[in-house]
Design a protein around this motif. Structure first.
Motif, PDB file in Angstrom:
ATOM      1  N   THR A   9       0.836  -1.202   0.000  1.00  0.00           N
ATOM      2  CA  THR A   9       0.000   0.000   0.000  1.00  0.00           C
ATOM      3  C   THR A   9       0.870   1.252   0.000  1.00  0.00           C
ATOM      4  O   THR A   9       0.445   2.298  -0.467  1.00  0.00           O
ATOM      5  CB  THR A   9      -0.962   0.025   1.209  1.00  0.00           C
ATOM      6  OG1 THR A   9      -0.211  -0.182   2.394  1.00  0.00           O
ATOM      7  CG2 THR A   9      -2.035  -1.022   1.077  1.00  0.00           C
ATOM      8  N   ASP A  11       1.813   3.422   2.270  1.00  0.00           N
ATOM      9  CA  ASP A  11       1.038   4.506   2.881  1.00  0.00           C
ATOM     10  C   ASP A  11       1.642   4.934   4.206  1.00  0.00           C
ATOM     11  O   ASP A  11       1.092   4.615   5.251  1.00  0.00           O
ATOM     12  CB  ASP A  11      -0.411   4.048   3.071  1.00  0.00           C
ATOM     13  CG  ASP A  11      -1.315   5.161   3.574  1.00  0.00           C
ATOM     14  OD1 ASP A  11      -1.191   6.294   3.075  1.00  0.00           O
ATOM     15  OD2 ASP A  11      -2.136   4.888   4.466  1.00  0.00           O
ATOM     16  N   PRO A  12       2.766   5.642   4.181  1.00  0.00           N
ATOM     17  CA  PRO A  12       3.551   6.135   3.059  1.00  0.00           C
ATOM     18  C   PRO A  12       4.745   5.232   2.795  1.00  0.00           C
ATOM     19  O   PRO A  12       5.041   4.321   3.564  1.00  0.00           O
ATOM     20  CB  PRO A  12       4.036   7.503   3.570  1.00  0.00           C
ATOM     21  CG  PRO A  12       4.299   7.242   5.024  1.00  0.00           C
ATOM     22  CD  PRO A  12       3.187   6.286   5.444  1.00  0.00           C
ATOM     23  N   PRO A  43      -6.422   4.054   3.685  1.00  0.00           N
ATOM     24  CA  PRO A  43      -5.117   4.715   3.650  1.00  0.00           C
ATOM     25  C   PRO A  43      -5.199   6.195   4.027  1.00  0.00           C
ATOM     26  O   PRO A  43      -6.210   6.855   3.784  1.00  0.00           O
ATOM     27  CB  PRO A  43      -4.660   4.536   2.203  1.00  0.00           C
ATOM     28  CG  PRO A  43      -5.891   4.234   1.433  1.00  0.00           C
ATOM     29  CD  PRO A  43      -6.862   3.598   2.369  1.00  0.00           C
ATOM     30  N   ARG A  50       0.134   8.651  -3.084  1.00  0.00           N
ATOM     31  CA  ARG A  50       1.050   7.534  -2.815  1.00  0.00           C
ATOM     32  C   ARG A  50       1.894   7.232  -4.053  1.00  0.00           C
ATOM     33  O   ARG A  50       3.097   6.987  -3.952  1.00  0.00           O
ATOM     34  CB  ARG A  50       0.272   6.292  -2.376  1.00  0.00           C
ATOM     35  CG  ARG A  50      -0.285   6.432  -0.967  1.00  0.00           C
ATOM     36  CD  ARG A  50      -0.979   5.177  -0.484  1.00  0.00           C
ATOM     37  NE  ARG A  50      -2.279   5.050  -1.096  1.00  0.00           N
ATOM     38  CZ  ARG A  50      -2.838   3.906  -1.479  1.00  0.00           C
ATOM     39  NH1 ARG A  50      -2.210   2.763  -1.327  1.00  0.00           N
ATOM     40  NH2 ARG A  50      -4.035   3.888  -2.006  1.00  0.00           N
ATOM     41  N   SER A 133       4.963   1.490   8.063  1.00  0.00           N
ATOM     42  CA  SER A 133       4.210   2.688   7.683  1.00  0.00           C
ATOM     43  C   SER A 133       3.207   3.073   8.760  1.00  0.00           C
ATOM     44  O   SER A 133       3.023   4.248   9.064  1.00  0.00           O
ATOM     45  CB  SER A 133       3.493   2.463   6.350  1.00  0.00           C
ATOM     46  OG  SER A 133       4.415   2.331   5.304  1.00  0.00           O
TER      47      SER A 133
END
Length: 165
Positions: A9, A11-12, A43, A50, A133
């Protein structure tokens, strides 16, 4: 051409992710960074942001490694994404033993869906193993210093996000 898919993902995106990307580039000619559109995870950053943050992080890595690195958002099954981009290998990063149990199950399911696509695990370097993250977001939300975990661009994006919210 050896093509790898590194999904997440992001994120981040963190220094741990960048470490895995840099090392995965030694194994493949083209690395596709699959950015999952996982709405269930809720997210912090929208998909577009992203992707933009990742593209900023990979530019210097591509220059250093010589590999082609591209960012590819996806919302389908990981194995379908791998087929879509022509990946023969899925790259997964491991931080700790706890990651392995989940990843072990995922490998089994992915192999049941398509046993022609291999999964390769890369351990993050020791200095990056604790970076997650989820924890970076929590530290940033509470006003802590995340400069040891993310780039200045990501740190600024986190600051903007939490100042706005």
């Amino acid at each position: 051409m050896r093509i790898g898919l590194y999904p997440g993902t992001f994120d981040p995106v963190t220094f741990g992710h960048a470490d895995i990307i840099r090392r995965a580039c030694r194994l493949v000619d083209r690395l596709v960074i699959g950015v999952a559109i996982n709405r269930d995870k809720g997210p912090l950053f929208p998909l577009e942001e992203r992707v933009a943050l990742l593209e900023g992080e990979i530019a210097p890595l591509a220059a250093v490694t010589g590999a082609e690195i591209v960012v590819h958002p996806f919302e389908n099954l990981l194995i379908d994404c791998a087929r879509e981009v022509g990946a023969g290998v899925i790259v997964r990063g491991l931080r700790a033993v706890a990651d392995f149990e989940y990843e072990f199950q995922m490998v089994g399911m992915n192999r049941a869906l398509d046993d022609s696509i291999e999964t390769v695990f890369l351990m993050a370097e020791a200095r990056h193993q604790a970076i997650a993250s989820r924890l970076v977001k929590e530290i940033a939300r509470l006003g802590g210093d995340v400069s040891r975990f993310v780039s200045p661009e990501v740190r600024a994006a986190l600051a903007r996000r939490f100042a706005a919210g």
